[in-house]
Design an enzyme around this catalytic site. Structure first.
Site, PDB file in Angstrom:
ATOM      1  N   ASP A 160       2.010   4.965   6.940  1.00 46.18           N
ATOM      2  CA  ASP A 160       2.483   3.425   6.668  1.00 46.18           C
ATOM      3  C   ASP A 160       1.062   2.717   6.469  1.00 46.18           C
ATOM      4  O   ASP A 160       0.040   3.215   6.736  1.00 46.18           O
ATOM      5  CB  ASP A 160       2.970   3.235   8.188  1.00 46.18           C
ATOM      6  CG  ASP A 160       3.999   1.944   7.989  1.00 46.18           C
ATOM      7  OD1 ASP A 160       3.789   1.345   6.886  1.00 46.18           O
ATOM      8  OD2 ASP A 160       4.798   1.692   8.724  1.00 46.18           O
ATOM      9  N   GLU A 194       9.789   0.580  11.506  1.00 45.15           N
ATOM     10  CA  GLU A 194       8.594   1.501  11.584  1.00 45.15           C
ATOM     11  C   GLU A 194       7.957   1.689  12.884  1.00 45.15           C
ATOM     12  O   GLU A 194       7.675   2.899  12.864  1.00 45.15           O
ATOM     13  CB  GLU A 194       7.520   0.356  10.862  1.00 45.15           C
ATOM     14  CG  GLU A 194       7.699  -0.050   9.493  1.00 45.15           C
ATOM     15  CD  GLU A 194       6.520  -1.012   9.001  1.00 45.15           C
ATOM     16  OE1 GLU A 194       6.419  -1.084   7.852  1.00 45.15           O
ATOM     17  OE2 GLU A 194       6.077  -1.880  10.053  1.00 45.15           O
ATOM     18  N   LYS A 229      -8.658  -4.757   6.120  1.00 45.64           N
ATOM     19  CA  LYS A 229      -7.684  -4.629   7.339  1.00 45.64           C
ATOM     20  C   LYS A 229      -8.387  -4.315   8.840  1.00 45.64           C
ATOM     21  O   LYS A 229      -7.818  -4.345   9.828  1.00 45.64           O
ATOM     22  CB  LYS A 229      -6.645  -3.594   7.080  1.00 45.64           C
ATOM     23  CG  LYS A 229      -5.807  -4.002   5.590  1.00 45.64           C
ATOM     24  CD  LYS A 229      -4.716  -5.197   5.892  1.00 45.64           C
ATOM     25  CE  LYS A 229      -3.968  -5.224   4.932  1.00 45.64           C
ATOM     26  NZ  LYS A 229      -2.925  -4.476   4.367  1.00 45.64           N
ATOM     27  N   ALA A 276      -0.772  -1.329   7.333  1.00 48.11           N
ATOM     28  CA  ALA A 276      -1.139  -1.862   8.717  1.00 48.11           C
ATOM     29  C   ALA A 276      -1.790  -3.330   8.130  1.00 48.11           C
ATOM     30  O   ALA A 276      -2.301  -3.253   7.000  1.00 48.11           O
ATOM     31  CB  ALA A 276      -2.014  -1.288   9.669  1.00 48.11           C
ATOM     32  N   THR A 298       0.921  -1.149  -0.010  1.00 46.32           N
ATOM     33  CA  THR A 298       0.027   0.128  -0.116  1.00 46.32           C
ATOM     34  C   THR A 298       0.768   1.197   0.072  1.00 46.32           C
ATOM     35  O   THR A 298       0.493   2.186  -0.824  1.00 46.32           O
ATOM     36  CB  THR A 298      -0.971  -0.048   1.272  1.00 46.32           C
ATOM     37  OG1 THR A 298      -1.481  -1.413   1.324  1.00 46.32           O
ATOM     38  CG2 THR A 298      -1.997   0.913   0.984  1.00 46.32           C
ATOM     39  N   LYS A 315       1.122  -4.590  12.850  1.00 46.11           N
ATOM     40  CA  LYS A 315       1.927  -4.280  11.619  1.00 46.11           C
ATOM     41  C   LYS A 315       3.149  -5.536  11.608  1.00 46.11           C
ATOM     42  O   LYS A 315       3.250  -5.967  12.723  1.00 46.11           O
ATOM     43  CB  LYS A 315       2.583  -2.980  11.717  1.00 46.11           C
ATOM     44  CG  LYS A 315       1.536  -1.931  11.482  1.00 46.11           C
ATOM     45  CD  LYS A 315       2.014  -0.535  11.684  1.00 46.11           C
ATOM     46  CE  LYS A 315       3.273  -0.262  10.828  1.00 46.11           C
ATOM     47  NZ  LYS A 315       3.287  -0.805   9.531  1.00 46.11           N
ATOM     48  N   GLY A 316       3.723  -5.339  10.674  1.00 47.67           N
ATOM     49  CA  GLY A 316       5.075  -6.363  10.517  1.00 47.67           C
ATOM     50  C   GLY A 316       4.753  -7.480   9.537  1.00 47.67           C
ATOM     51  O   GLY A 316       5.815  -8.437   9.373  1.00 47.67           O
ATOM     52  N   GLY A 317       3.648  -7.359   8.653  1.00 48.19           N
ATOM     53  CA  GLY A 317       3.521  -8.280   7.805  1.00 48.19           C
ATOM     54  C   GLY A 317       4.590  -8.467   6.670  1.00 48.19           C
ATOM     55  O   GLY A 317       5.223  -9.596   6.087  1.00 48.19           O
ATOM     56  N   GLY A 318       5.458  -7.228   6.565  1.00 47.45           N
ATOM     57  CA  GLY A 318       6.531  -6.905   5.720  1.00 47.45           C
ATOM     58  C   GLY A 318       7.818  -7.343   6.484  1.00 47.45           C
ATOM     59  O   GLY A 318       8.801  -7.136   5.952  1.00 47.45           O
TER      60      GLY A 318
HETATM   61  C1  5RP Z   1       5.377  -3.993   7.030  1.00 43.61           C
HETATM   62  C2  5RP Z   1       4.124  -3.457   7.564  1.00 43.61           C
HETATM   63  C3  5RP Z   1       3.218  -3.168   6.488  1.00 43.61           C
HETATM   64  O1  5RP Z   1       2.678  -1.880   6.437  1.00 43.61           O
HETATM   65  C4  5RP Z   1       2.007  -4.083   6.463  1.00 43.61           C
HETATM   66  O2  5RP Z   1       2.292  -5.422   6.373  1.00 43.61           O
HETATM   67  C5  5RP Z   1       0.741  -3.828   5.299  1.00 43.61           C
HETATM   68  O3  5RP Z   1       1.383  -4.118   4.204  1.00 43.61           O
HETATM   69  P1  5RP Z   1       0.473  -4.195   2.860  1.00 43.61           P
HETATM   70  O4  5RP Z   1       0.215  -2.772   2.460  1.00 43.61           O
HETATM   71  O5  5RP Z   1       1.739  -4.822   1.615  1.00 43.61           O
HETATM   72  O6  5RP Z   1      -0.569  -4.943   3.014  1.00 43.61           O
HETATM   73  O7  5RP Z   1       3.787  -3.576   8.372  1.00 43.61           O
HETATM   74  O8  5RP Z   1       6.105  -4.538   8.059  1.00 43.61           O
END
Ligand code: 5RP
Length: 227
Positions: free
Chosen positions: A84, A106, A124, A86, A31, A97-100
């Site tokens: 950012d 962050e 989300k 989420a 995103t 957060k932290g999927g990436g």
């Molecule tokens: C990375 C994050 C991202 O902001 C979260 O995972 C959302 O990612 P996306 O926009 O790809 O759904 O926290 O650590």
């Protein structure tokens, strides 16, 4: 509208909040990628004079390629606004957060920001946190023991892998994802996790966000969490 269109919608909406002269925290994820693209376009077209502080090596690369000036967090004395993504946001605006795997940087950037904005597609928004696995960043040394302890406590841990190897964060740490399904008390769990030796940071972002932009079929919805 598919999920990517909704992500693009909120990314483009969010950059309207960026004003000339600002120091802007740039998050991480798919995103945020749309948001950074839109910011790059504003910098090019309007000669917008801003400084970005990034939360991952990925975002640094993208922003620099687009001609956005980037400074290290320790080179600035404040950050005006951080935008950012989420993974989950509950009814009380508490987030995961932290999927990436970027949640450590962050959180450091967010903690040093005057205002925090999250941009998400509507999937989300949840009533209770936990369906999304909670990321816990741990230093590699002794991490199996942290894992075993998390398992003993019933938190269903799983080392995050990429191509069969343990995923490494930009800080060269591991991530253990907790498959909790439902989290009754995020504050208590956050407290418990951060006290475990070897844990660097968890993915709870509690009482932090000011504004959430939710991507919906009908257009972006702006929610004020707190001032
Ligand atoms: C990375 C994050 C991202 O902001 C979260 O995972 C959302 O990612 P996306 O926009 O790809 O759904 O926290 O650590």
């Amino acid at each position: 509208m598919d999920q990517n269109e909704l992500k693009k919608q909120v990314g483009q909406e969010a950059v309207k909040y960026i004003k000339d002269g600002m120091i802007v925290g740039l998050g991480t994820g798919s995103t945020v990628r749309y948001m950074v693209d839109a910011l790059g376009a504003r910098v090019q077209n309007e000669k917008l004079n801003i400084v970005g502080v990034t939360t991952s090596l990925r975002t640094t690369k993208q922003a620099q390629d687009l001609g956005i000036t980037i400074k290290d967090i320790d080179e600035v004395d404040h950050i005006d606004l951080t935008i950012d993504g989420a993974d989950e946001i509950d009814d009380n605006f508490q987030g995961i957060k932290g999927g990436g795997g970027a949640h450590l940087w962050e959180k450091i950037v967010a903690t040093n920001s005057n205002k925090i904005m999250w941009i998400v597609d509507e999937s989300k928004m949840v009533h209770q946190l936990g369906a999304f696995p909670l990321p816990v960043e741990v230093i590699p040394f002794g991490s199996q023991h942290v894992f075993d302890e998390l398992k003993k406590r019933g938190y269903k841990p799983e080392f995050r892998l990429t191509n069969g190897n343990k995923f490494l964060t930009d800080q060269k740490n591991y991530v253990i994802d907790l498959h909790l399904e439902r989290i009754g008390d995020p504050f208590a769990l956050a407290d418990e996790l951060i006290k475990m030796v070897g844990v660097v940071e968890h993915g709870f972002f509690l009482d932090m966000v000011n504004t959430v932009i939710v991507g919906r079929e009908s257009g972006p919805e702006i929610l004020q969490a707190r001032d």
